[in-house]
Design a protein around this motif. Structure first.
Motif, PDB file in Angstrom:
ATOM      1  N   HIS A   1       0.288  -9.788   4.911  1.00 31.44           N
ATOM      2  CA  HIS A   1      -0.666  -8.849   5.524  1.00 31.44           C
ATOM      3  C   HIS A   1       0.126  -7.699   6.117  1.00 31.44           C
ATOM      4  O   HIS A   1       0.757  -7.856   7.161  1.00 31.44           O
ATOM      5  CB  HIS A   1      -1.467  -9.569   6.615  1.00 31.44           C
ATOM      6  N   HIS A   2       0.122  -6.579   5.402  1.00 35.04           N
ATOM      7  CA  HIS A   2       0.827  -5.399   5.930  1.00 35.04           C
ATOM      8  C   HIS A   2      -0.199  -4.275   6.098  1.00 35.04           C
ATOM      9  O   HIS A   2      -0.304  -3.384   5.253  1.00 35.04           O
ATOM     10  CB  HIS A   2       1.976  -5.000   5.002  1.00 35.04           C
ATOM     11  N   PHE A   3      -0.978  -4.362   7.148  1.00 30.98           N
ATOM     12  CA  PHE A   3      -1.970  -3.366   7.560  1.00 30.98           C
ATOM     13  C   PHE A   3      -3.176  -3.235   6.612  1.00 30.98           C
ATOM     14  O   PHE A   3      -4.309  -3.181   7.051  1.00 30.98           O
ATOM     15  CB  PHE A   3      -1.347  -1.968   7.750  1.00 30.98           C
TER      16      PHE A   3
ATOM     17  N   TYR B   1       0.827  -1.207   0.000  1.00 25.75           N
ATOM     18  CA  TYR B   1       0.000   0.000   0.000  1.00 25.75           C
ATOM     19  C   TYR B   1       0.862   1.260   0.000  1.00 25.75           C
ATOM     20  O   TYR B   1       0.494   2.282  -0.568  1.00 25.75           O
ATOM     21  CB  TYR B   1      -0.974   0.010   1.197  1.00 25.75           C
ATOM     22  N   GLN B   2       2.035   1.178   0.613  1.00 30.10           N
ATOM     23  CA  GLN B   2       2.870   2.365   0.779  1.00 30.10           C
ATOM     24  C   GLN B   2       3.629   2.764  -0.487  1.00 30.10           C
ATOM     25  O   GLN B   2       4.055   3.915  -0.602  1.00 30.10           O
ATOM     26  CB  GLN B   2       3.839   2.151   1.942  1.00 30.10           C
ATOM     27  N   VAL B   3       3.800   1.798  -1.414  1.00 31.86           N
ATOM     28  CA  VAL B   3       4.578   2.140  -2.622  1.00 31.86           C
ATOM     29  C   VAL B   3       3.849   1.909  -3.943  1.00 31.86           C
ATOM     30  O   VAL B   3       4.137   2.591  -4.926  1.00 31.86           O
ATOM     31  CB  VAL B   3       5.933   1.382  -2.694  1.00 31.86           C
TER      32      VAL B   3
ATOM     33  N   ARG C   1      10.384  10.815   5.541  1.00 30.14           N
ATOM     34  CA  ARG C   1      11.200  10.259   4.457  1.00 30.14           C
ATOM     35  C   ARG C   1      12.131   9.168   4.974  1.00 30.14           C
ATOM     36  O   ARG C   1      13.168   9.454   5.545  1.00 30.14           O
ATOM     37  CB  ARG C   1      11.978  11.371   3.763  1.00 30.14           C
ATOM     38  N   PHE C   2      11.675   7.948   4.738  1.00 29.74           N
ATOM     39  CA  PHE C   2      12.416   6.779   5.214  1.00 29.74           C
ATOM     40  C   PHE C   2      13.292   6.169   4.112  1.00 29.74           C
ATOM     41  O   PHE C   2      13.975   5.185   4.350  1.00 29.74           O
ATOM     42  CB  PHE C   2      11.437   5.695   5.681  1.00 29.74           C
ATOM     43  N   GLY C   3      13.235   6.721   2.889  1.00 31.97           N
ATOM     44  CA  GLY C   3      13.803   6.000   1.760  1.00 31.97           C
ATOM     45  C   GLY C   3      15.308   6.093   1.604  1.00 31.97           C
ATOM     46  O   GLY C   3      15.912   7.138   1.854  1.00 31.97           O
TER      47      GLY C   3
ATOM     48  N   TYR D   1       4.461   6.214   1.355  1.00 39.27           N
ATOM     49  CA  TYR D   1       3.292   6.745   2.056  1.00 39.27           C
ATOM     50  C   TYR D   1       3.299   6.236   3.487  1.00 39.27           C
ATOM     51  O   TYR D   1       3.045   5.058   3.738  1.00 39.27           O
ATOM     52  CB  TYR D   1       2.023   6.290   1.332  1.00 39.27           C
ATOM     53  N   GLU D   2       3.606   7.138   4.415  1.00 41.58           N
ATOM     54  CA  GLU D   2       3.722   6.717   5.810  1.00 41.58           C
ATOM     55  C   GLU D   2       2.358   6.853   6.499  1.00 41.58           C
ATOM     56  O   GLU D   2       2.167   7.692   7.364  1.00 41.58           O
ATOM     57  CB  GLU D   2       4.830   7.532   6.493  1.00 41.58           C
ATOM     58  N   TRP D   3       1.393   6.036   6.061  1.00 43.31           N
ATOM     59  CA  TRP D   3       0.090   5.919   6.715  1.00 43.31           C
ATOM     60  C   TRP D   3      -0.496   7.286   7.111  1.00 43.31           C
ATOM     61  O   TRP D   3      -0.638   7.596   8.277  1.00 43.31           O
ATOM     62  CB  TRP D   3       0.182   4.985   7.928  1.00 43.31           C
ATOM     63  N   GLY D   4      -0.787   8.084   6.092  1.00 45.38           N
ATOM     64  CA  GLY D   4      -1.418   9.377   6.369  1.00 45.38           C
ATOM     65  C   GLY D   4      -0.682  10.546   5.754  1.00 45.38           C
ATOM     66  O   GLY D   4      -1.254  11.616   5.594  1.00 45.38           O
TER      67      GLY D   4
ATOM     68  N   THR E   1      13.669  -7.367  10.142  1.00 47.84           N
ATOM     69  CA  THR E   1      12.773  -7.224   8.994  1.00 47.84           C
ATOM     70  C   THR E   1      12.445  -5.762   8.693  1.00 47.84           C
ATOM     71  O   THR E   1      11.903  -5.458   7.634  1.00 47.84           O
ATOM     72  CB  THR E   1      11.492  -8.046   9.226  1.00 47.84           C
ATOM     73  N   GLU E   2      12.739  -4.849   9.630  1.00 52.00           N
ATOM     74  CA  GLU E   2      12.644  -3.401   9.392  1.00 52.00           C
ATOM     75  C   GLU E   2      13.536  -2.690  10.393  1.00 52.00           C
ATOM     76  O   GLU E   2      13.578  -3.060  11.570  1.00 52.00           O
ATOM     77  CB  GLU E   2      11.221  -2.849   9.614  1.00 52.00           C
ATOM     78  N   ASN E   3      14.196  -1.643   9.904  1.00 48.00           N
ATOM     79  CA  ASN E   3      14.931  -0.708  10.772  1.00 48.00           C
ATOM     80  C   ASN E   3      15.285   0.469   9.871  1.00 48.00           C
ATOM     81  O   ASN E   3      15.784   0.277   8.766  1.00 48.00           O
ATOM     82  CB  ASN E   3      16.218  -1.389  11.305  1.00 48.00           C
TER      83      ASN E   3
ATOM     84  N   TYR F   1      12.671  -2.944  14.336  1.00 51.87           N
ATOM     85  CA  TYR F   1      13.165  -2.111  15.453  1.00 51.87           C
ATOM     86  C   TYR F   1      13.377  -0.666  14.997  1.00 51.87           C
ATOM     87  O   TYR F   1      14.056  -0.418  13.997  1.00 51.87           O
ATOM     88  CB  TYR F   1      14.487  -2.664  16.003  1.00 51.87           C
ATOM     89  N   TYR F   2      12.818   0.267  15.737  1.00 44.83           N
ATOM     90  CA  TYR F   2      12.990   1.686  15.406  1.00 44.83           C
ATOM     91  C   TYR F   2      13.522   2.536  16.540  1.00 44.83           C
ATOM     92  O   TYR F   2      14.256   3.490  16.307  1.00 44.83           O
ATOM     93  CB  TYR F   2      11.653   2.294  14.935  1.00 44.83           C
ATOM     94  N   THR F   3      13.100   2.217  17.801  1.00 43.34           N
ATOM     95  CA  THR F   3      13.401   3.192  18.843  1.00 43.34           C
ATOM     96  C   THR F   3      13.348   2.567  20.238  1.00 43.34           C
ATOM     97  O   THR F   3      12.950   1.401  20.395  1.00 43.34           O
ATOM     98  CB  THR F   3      12.401   4.373  18.749  1.00 43.34           C
TER      99      THR F   3
ATOM    100  N   PHE G   1       2.041 -11.880   9.043  1.00 37.41           N
ATOM    101  CA  PHE G   1       1.504 -10.572   9.437  1.00 37.41           C
ATOM    102  C   PHE G   1       2.644  -9.615   9.752  1.00 37.41           C
ATOM    103  O   PHE G   1       3.626  -9.993  10.398  1.00 37.41           O
ATOM    104  CB  PHE G   1       0.621 -10.697  10.687  1.00 37.41           C
ATOM    105  N   ASN G   2       2.462  -8.364   9.329  1.00 37.65           N
ATOM    106  CA  ASN G   2       3.371  -7.320   9.769  1.00 37.65           C
ATOM    107  C   ASN G   2       2.825  -6.683  11.043  1.00 37.65           C
ATOM    108  O   ASN G   2       1.673  -6.250  11.085  1.00 37.65           O
ATOM    109  CB  ASN G   2       3.503  -6.229   8.699  1.00 37.65           C
ATOM    110  N   GLU G   3       3.639  -6.631  12.055  1.00 36.99           N
ATOM    111  CA  GLU G   3       3.330  -5.933  13.305  1.00 36.99           C
ATOM    112  C   GLU G   3       1.886  -6.125  13.758  1.00 36.99           C
ATOM    113  O   GLU G   3       1.124  -5.158  13.868  1.00 36.99           O
ATOM    114  CB  GLU G   3       3.643  -4.438  13.157  1.00 36.99           C
ATOM    115  N   PRO G   4       1.504  -7.395  14.022  1.00 37.78           N
ATOM    116  CA  PRO G   4       0.103  -7.623  14.391  1.00 37.78           C
ATOM    117  C   PRO G   4      -0.338  -6.799  15.602  1.00 37.78           C
ATOM    118  O   PRO G   4      -1.467  -6.304  15.622  1.00 37.78           O
ATOM    119  CB  PRO G   4       0.057  -9.127  14.696  1.00 37.78           C
TER     120      PRO G   4
HETATM  121  C1  FCB Z   1       6.429   0.213  10.740  1.00 39.52           C
HETATM  122  C2  FCB Z   1       5.557  -0.268   9.609  1.00 39.52           C
HETATM  123  C3  FCB Z   1       5.973   0.271   8.259  1.00 39.52           C
HETATM  124  C4  FCB Z   1       6.412   1.709   8.326  1.00 39.52           C
HETATM  125  C5  FCB Z   1       7.425   1.908   9.427  1.00 39.52           C
HETATM  126  C6  FCB Z   1       7.944   3.320   9.543  1.00 39.52           C
HETATM  127  O1  FCB Z   1       5.696   0.205  11.917  1.00 39.52           O
HETATM  128  O2  FCB Z   1       5.584  -1.673   9.536  1.00 39.52           O
HETATM  129  O3  FCB Z   1       4.897   0.083   7.378  1.00 39.52           O
HETATM  130  O4  FCB Z   1       5.312   2.521   8.462  1.00 39.52           O
HETATM  131  O5  FCB Z   1       6.882   1.530  10.650  1.00 39.52           O
END
Ligand code: FCB
Length: 426
Positions: free
Chosen positions: A108-110, A17-19, A392-394, A384-387, A339-341, A263-265, A154-157
């Motif tokens: 399943h990503h949201f 959905y984001q890209v 800018r994560f790219g 597209y960061e959900w809203g 799987t994400e950072n 992991y982000y923070t 599932f992503n981040e259930p």
């Molecule tokens: C995660 C989401 C991903 C993205 C990043 C910033 O929680 O899985 O879609 O929005 O955060």
């Protein structure tokens, strides 16, 4: 930086959905209108420009790509499947393989088909949602003909359920502020999601015996806000609610081949003075501070740290990735895949150091004995960061006002250098 082990996979991640763009049948397309969010529209136009995305992956020397299959596109109406869309995903999988890039597919990503909630207004509280999802999973498996080995169900259930079924911030917009623990507990929708995960695990293994399957669990580095034992208890209880319980149950059912960690923070957690907060914990999420306002947040005992903040307001805590990996490895002894950072970094000042510092922390845990399969940076592209498109994560920017050209963002070079230095492994 010391080298990473042989066979370690370096990659990047996106979500459909984001890209992709043009996903008008998704729950989010309707939700954007209800909430007055910036519309996702064409996003990064990856539905058409995916070969350019593969060029970006190659330019960085990456060997893995995580993407998701958009359920609302593949099944636009209940029981009706778009074979051309499935063929297009298959073509992408094959092109990745030809480029020497290993796909990891998330199911399943949201985002979900809007029709799902017309049929089931209470959503995943109803076991029938699991049935619809599994029917979709079978179609995707048939389309990929055994060519994809790495899967996320599932992503981040827990994040998705918290935002969609607890706080009303995501579709379906259900709000249960005073019963968040029930929503997040096994008797709420989480139970149905878990059963869907377990059954999807079995379907995937039946279709692809050598598959590696997991979920991508968002894990925040939680630290007590003070030396008070009540804060330590709040950390433990929140950790169990948001991270541990889902993984514990999936692990007990033998339906995790590795642990996917987003992991982000890191945040500080205080024992809540009011019985409003789930797990008796007042978490120092940037979003909670924003929602309450900084004064009320502090009045309730909330604490934020001193580390530099990303454009999301999230603190940059590289050592937190080390602590999270250590805990997950000790708890499950299963291989870990990051799987994400990544980091929302509009000025481009943070990303290079963010990558170096997080990867150094990860390397440290590998040295201590943790088995880590790979690292996927969020994200390959600005998306597209959900809203909103503002964060800018790219690793690549996308010229959305013009021809959607992809251009390396600050930090992309640093990542490519790290990947190159590790070629051939130890
Ligand atoms: C995660 C989401 C991903 C993205 C990043 C910033 O929680 O899985 O879609 O929005 O955060």
């Amino acid at each position: 930086m010391p080298r990473f082990p042989d066979g370690f996979l370096w990659g990047a991640a996106t979500a459909a959905y984001q890209v992709e763009g043009g996903n008008a049948g998704s729950t989010f397309a309707a939700w954007e209108k209800v909430r007055g969010w910036e519309p996702c529209g064409l996003a990064a136009d990856s539905w058409r420009r995916w070969p350019e995305d593969i060029r970006c992956l190659r330019e960085l020397g990456l060997g893995a790509y995580r993407f998701s299959v958009e359920w609302s596109r593949v099944e636009p109406r209940p029981g009706e499947y778009d074979e051309a869309a499935l063929a297009r995903y298959r073509e992408q999988v094959r092109a990745l393989a030809e480029a020497g890039i290993r796909p990891m597919v998330c199911l399943h990503h949201f985002s979900e088909p809007a029709w799902l909630y017309e049929l089931e207004p209470s959503g995943w509280t109803s076991p029938r949602c699991a049935g619809y999802f599994l029917r979709f999973v079978e179609r995707v498996l048939a389309a990929f003909q055994g060519e994809v080995r790495d899967w996320l169900t599932f992503n981040e259930p827990m994040v998705w359920l918290l935002l969609g079924y607890g706080l009303g911030h995501f579709p379906p917009g259900l709000r249960s502020l005073f019963s968040l623990e029930r929503v997040l507990g096994e008797n709420g929708p989480q139970g149905t999601v878990l059963r869907a995960h377990e059954e999807a695990y079995r379907l995937i293994h039946r279709a692809v015996p050598a598959a590696r399957v997991s979920v991508a669990q968002n894990i925040v580095d939680l630290r007590p806000a003070s030396g008070d034992p009540a804060d330590a208890r709040a950390v433990r209880d929140l950790d169990l609610l948001m991270h541990g319980r889902f993984l514990d149950r999936a692990h007990a059912a033998k339906t995790l081949d590795f642990i996917g960690v987003n992991y982000y923070t890191g945040i500080f957690v205080r024992a809540a003075r009011l019985p409003l907060f789930p797990a008796g914990a007042l978490p120092g999420y940037a979003e909670l501070e924003r929602a309450l306002g900084p004064r009320l947040f502090r009045l309730l005992g909330g604490r934020r740290g001193e580390a530099p903040r990303s454009d999301m307001g999230w603190e940059v805590v590289p050592e937190g990735l080390g602590r999270v990996v250590r805990r997950v490895w000790a708890a499950y002894g299963l291989p870990i895949f990051i799987t994400e950072n990544g980091v929302a970094d509009g000025t481009g000042e943070l990303r290079a150091a963010f990558l170096q510092d997080h990867l150094a922390a990860l390397r440290g845990e590998i040295e201590r004995g943790a088995r880590v399969l790979g690292y996927l940076h969020w994200s390959l592209l600005d998306n597209y960061e959900w809203g909103s498109f503002r964060p800018r994560f790219g690793l690549y920017s996308v010229d959305r006002a013009g021809d959607f050209a992809r251009r390396p963002a600050p930090g992309a070079r640093a990542y490519a250098d790290i990947v190159r230095e590790n070629e051939g492994g130890l």
